[in-house]
Write a protein that holds these residues in place. Structure first.
Motif, PDB file in Angstrom:
ATOM      1  N   LEU A   1       0.817  -1.211   0.000  1.00 53.05           N
ATOM      2  CA  LEU A   1       0.000   0.000   0.000  1.00 53.05           C
ATOM      3  C   LEU A   1       0.855   1.268   0.000  1.00 53.05           C
ATOM      4  O   LEU A   1       0.707   2.121  -0.880  1.00 53.05           O
ATOM      5  CB  LEU A   1      -0.943   0.000   1.206  1.00 53.05           C
ATOM      6  N   LEU A   2       1.760   1.399   0.961  1.00 51.73           N
ATOM      7  CA  LEU A   2       2.543   2.634   1.031  1.00 51.73           C
ATOM      8  C   LEU A   2       3.583   2.716  -0.080  1.00 51.73           C
ATOM      9  O   LEU A   2       3.908   3.808  -0.545  1.00 51.73           O
ATOM     10  CB  LEU A   2       3.190   2.783   2.407  1.00 51.73           C
ATOM     11  N   GLY A   3       4.093   1.561  -0.510  1.00 48.16           N
ATOM     12  CA  GLY A   3       5.028   1.570  -1.632  1.00 48.16           C
ATOM     13  C   GLY A   3       4.387   2.086  -2.910  1.00 48.16           C
ATOM     14  O   GLY A   3       5.003   2.826  -3.673  1.00 48.16           O
ATOM     15  N   ALA A   4       3.155   1.725  -3.143  1.00 50.16           N
ATOM     16  CA  ALA A   4       2.446   2.200  -4.339  1.00 50.16           C
ATOM     17  C   ALA A   4       1.845   3.587  -4.136  1.00 50.16           C
ATOM     18  O   ALA A   4       1.668   4.335  -5.088  1.00 50.16           O
ATOM     19  CB  ALA A   4       1.346   1.209  -4.723  1.00 50.16           C
ATOM     20  N   PHE A   5       1.531   3.925  -2.900  1.00 50.19           N
ATOM     21  CA  PHE A   5       0.909   5.220  -2.609  1.00 50.19           C
ATOM     22  C   PHE A   5       1.891   6.367  -2.770  1.00 50.19           C
ATOM     23  O   PHE A   5       1.557   7.399  -3.337  1.00 50.19           O
ATOM     24  CB  PHE A   5       0.324   5.212  -1.199  1.00 50.19           C
ATOM     25  N   THR A   6       3.101   6.211  -2.274  1.00 52.01           N
ATOM     26  CA  THR A   6       4.089   7.277  -2.410  1.00 52.01           C
ATOM     27  C   THR A   6       4.656   7.256  -3.823  1.00 52.01           C
ATOM     28  O   THR A   6       4.621   6.247  -4.511  1.00 52.01           O
ATOM     29  CB  THR A   6       5.208   7.147  -1.354  1.00 52.01           C
ATOM     30  N   THR A   7       5.199   8.373  -4.239  1.00 50.28           N
ATOM     31  CA  THR A   7       5.468   8.547  -5.665  1.00 50.28           C
ATOM     32  C   THR A   7       6.822   9.177  -5.932  1.00 50.28           C
ATOM     33  O   THR A   7       6.907  10.224  -6.562  1.00 50.28           O
ATOM     34  CB  THR A   7       4.378   9.434  -6.275  1.00 50.28           C
ATOM     35  N   PHE A   8       7.891   8.537  -5.507  1.00 53.87           N
ATOM     36  CA  PHE A   8       9.196   9.151  -5.711  1.00 53.87           C
ATOM     37  C   PHE A   8       9.531   9.288  -7.195  1.00 53.87           C
ATOM     38  O   PHE A   8      10.138  10.279  -7.607  1.00 53.87           O
ATOM     39  CB  PHE A   8      10.294   8.376  -4.977  1.00 53.87           C
ATOM     40  N   SER A   9       9.134   8.332  -8.008  1.00 55.31           N
ATOM     41  CA  SER A   9       9.423   8.442  -9.439  1.00 55.31           C
ATOM     42  C   SER A   9       8.665   9.611 -10.057  1.00 55.31           C
ATOM     43  O   SER A   9       9.208  10.339 -10.899  1.00 55.31           O
ATOM     44  CB  SER A   9       9.086   7.136 -10.162  1.00 55.31           C
ATOM     45  N   THR A  10       7.432   9.811  -9.648  1.00 53.44           N
ATOM     46  CA  THR A  10       6.667  10.955 -10.139  1.00 53.44           C
ATOM     47  C   THR A  10       7.286  12.260  -9.649  1.00 53.44           C
ATOM     48  O   THR A  10       7.421  13.224 -10.409  1.00 53.44           O
ATOM     49  CB  THR A  10       5.198  10.856  -9.684  1.00 53.44           C
ATOM     50  N   PHE A  11       7.685  12.295  -8.386  1.00 57.06           N
ATOM     51  CA  PHE A  11       8.380  13.456  -7.829  1.00 57.06           C
ATOM     52  C   PHE A  11       9.609  13.795  -8.677  1.00 57.06           C
ATOM     53  O   PHE A  11       9.853  14.956  -9.006  1.00 57.06           O
ATOM     54  CB  PHE A  11       8.782  13.161  -6.370  1.00 57.06           C
ATOM     55  N   SER A  12      10.371  12.787  -9.038  1.00 53.12           N
ATOM     56  CA  SER A  12      11.603  13.011  -9.798  1.00 53.12           C
ATOM     57  C   SER A  12      11.321  13.620 -11.161  1.00 53.12           C
ATOM     58  O   SER A  12      11.964  14.595 -11.561  1.00 53.12           O
ATOM     59  CB  SER A  12      12.366  11.691  -9.963  1.00 53.12           C
TER      60      SER A  12
END
Length: 124
Positions: A73-84
């Protein structure tokens, strides 16, 4: 096998939650800054801090529940790749101030959110 299924189910749930939260945030604050990504990363960091402490120090949770929530859940919820990519796009658009604000703000605010989650977990 059960952990793998738990991660898959959590990942699907987290991805949908990311979409709903970021869409609602962009509707509220507009798209002039990556507010939706920042929102999910802050919320996800807080939840990770809180749940980590609850599972490690307070509760007895099975490996499937931990895998579902923390990895899926949290791995898919957070978005480091999108942030980048959003930060890169700001740089490419010569919006260096916004790019620095997004990068610095995301890192500092998400670390602070994780810390607050740890504090909240220890208060329970």
């Amino acid at each position: 096998m059960m952990q793998t299924l738990a991660i898959a189910a959590g990942g699907a749930t987290g991805a949908l939650m990311r979409f709903w939260v970021s869409t609602a945030t962009y509707a509220w604050l507009g798209r002039g800054f990556p507010w939706g990504t920042l929102m999910v990363n802050v919320l996800g960091s807080f939840a990770m801090g809180l749940l980590y402490i609850l599972f490690i120090e307070r509760l007895t949770a099975g490996p499937e529940l931990r895998a579902f929530l923390l990895i899926g859940l949290l791995g898919a919820f957070t978005t480091f790749s999108t942030f980048s990519i959003e930060t890169f796009n700001l740089i490419e658009e010569a919006q260096i101030g916004k790019a620095l604000l997004n990068a610095g703000g995301s890192v500092m605010i998400c670390i602070a959110a994780a810390w607050l989650g740890v504090i909240a977990g220890r208060q329970l």
